[in-house]
Design a protein around this motif. Structure first.
Motif: not given
Lengths: 212, 212
Positions: A91-101
Motif C-alpha cells: 500500500i502506497r500510504y504513509e500513515n499505516i499501522y501493522n501490529n502483527i509482529k
C-alpha cells in the motif's frame, strides 16, 4: 505514476493491461457492467489486473457509501490499519499501522488463546475508529473488527475485507456484509493480499483525484 | 510454527485448511495427483491454501530438480532475490535482496528505458548467481533473469516464476520453462505474490526438514 509504474515501459504494460482487463470484465459481467459506478469499476479493474482472474468481477461487493467514505477518510489523513506485512508492503500510504509482529500482540494472543491477527486488531482499536481497515489474509482479524464495531462502538470509515481460504474466510466476509460497516469485500473463499492492496491503492488514488 | 501460525487457534485454522485444500486438489487433478512428489505436492498445497483457487493445482510446473536445487541453496544460506516488496514481506528468510526502490535502480531504468524491475535484476546479478530468484509480479524481471542466464552465464539455483497479468506474464514464464534454469512456475496469466511467497516458504520449510 500509474499502478506503481514510473518508467515508460512500465506504464505501457500497465495501460495495455488495463484495456485487456476491461474487456474481460465486460465478458464476465455482461449487462451488469452498467450497475457499477466509475469509481467502483476502477477498483474492480485493479483487482482483476492484480490477479489475472476475471472471476473477481463477480465476487466484489461494495456497500453504497464505501468508496466515498474511504476516499474521505484518506483525504483527511486517517490511518490505514492492516492485518499482515504483505498488505502493508503493497500500500502506497504513509500513515499505516501493522501490529502483527509486536511483542504486545504475541503476548495478548497467547494469554487470550486467540490468533495474533485478532490480538493485533484489538490492540489497534483506537486507530481503527475513523480509520480504513484493510484485511488481506486473516479471517479472525475481520471477525474481531465486526465484534469491535458491534460491542465496543468502534466505527471504521471503511473496512476492506479480503481474507482468503477455506476456513472461516467466506463466513468472516458474510459477517462484515451483514454488519453496519461501510465495506468492500469479496464473496466466497477467494481474496488475498493482492485483492486487499488493489482496493486500498484504488481508494488512495481516488483521494488524490487520480483514476482508481 | 506452521504456515506462519504460532497460536493454537492459528494452527487449527492452518491445519484444517490444508485438509480441505488436499481434497480440492485431488478433485482437480484426478489420477494425475500421483504424478507429483510429496515435496511438490506440499508446495502446491501452499499455493492453493494462499489463493483459495484449486485451479492452481493444474497450473503449477516444476522442472525435475527444481525443489532439490532450491532446498540445497537455502540449506547453504544462499540469497533469495525478489522483484517487489510484497514478496519480500511474505518470505520468512534473513538473506533476502530487494532492489526495486533503490536510487541506482531508478537511475538505470530511466537511462536504459527499461522497467525498474528489470533494472533491479540486472544490478543484482552477482547475488542471482547461485541464489534463489522469486518473481511474483513483474514479467520484465523474469525476462531479464532468462537473458542473464543465457547471455551472461549467470546460474541461479532455482527460479520461482509467478508474474501475473495479461501482458507478457504468460510469455515470460514460457521463456523461463524453455530455458536451462531449474524452475517452478505457473502456466498462463495467473500467478502473483501469494503464489511466489508460498513456493518460497515451502522451499524454506523443506530446507529445515519441515513439511512443505
Amino acid at each position: 505514476m500509474f499502478m506503481g509504474a514510473i518508467t515508460k515501459n512500465g506504464l505501457d504494460i500497465a495501460e495495455k493491461s488495463r484495456e485487456i482487463v476491461k474487456s474481460k470484465i465486460k465478458d464476465v459481467l455482461g449487462t451488469k457492467y452498467e450497475d457499477y459506478t466509475e469509481e467502483q469499476m476502477g477498483i474492480i479493474e485493479r483487482v482483476v489486473h492484480a490477479t489475472a482472474d476475471p472471476e473477481y468481477a463477480k465476487l466484489m461487493d461494495f456497500t453504497d457509501d464505501a468508496v466515498k467514505n474511504g476516499v474521505e477518510a484518506i483525504k483527511n489523513g486517517k490511518p490505514i490499519i492492516v492485518d499482515i506485512s504483505m498488505v502493508e508492503a503493497g500500500i502506497r500510504y504513509e500513515n499505516i499501522y501493522n501490529n502483527i509482529k509486536s511483542e504486545e500482540t504475541i503476548e495478548l494472543a497467547k494469554k487470550e488463546q486467540i490468533t495474533r491477527a485478532e490480538a493485533a486488531m484489538r490492540l489497534l482499536k483506537d486507530k481503527i475508529d475513523g480509520g480504513v481497515v484493510v484485511i488481506g489474509n486473516a479471517p479472525t482479524a475481520l471477525i474481531e473488527i465486526v465484534r469491535l464495531t458491534k460491542e465496543e462502538n468502534i466505527k471504521p470509515a471503511l473496512v476492506v475485507g479480503a481474507p482468503v481460504g477455506f476456513v472461516k474466510a467466506a463466513e468472516s466476509k458474510e459477517l462484515l456484509r451483514n454488519s453496519e460497516n461501510s465495506a468492500i469485500s469479496t464473496i466466497g473463499p477467494k481474496g488475498g493480499t493482492p485483492v486487499a492492496v488493489s482496493v486500498a491503492n484504488g481508494i488512495i488514488a481516488l483521494s488524490r483525484n487520480e483514476k482508481a
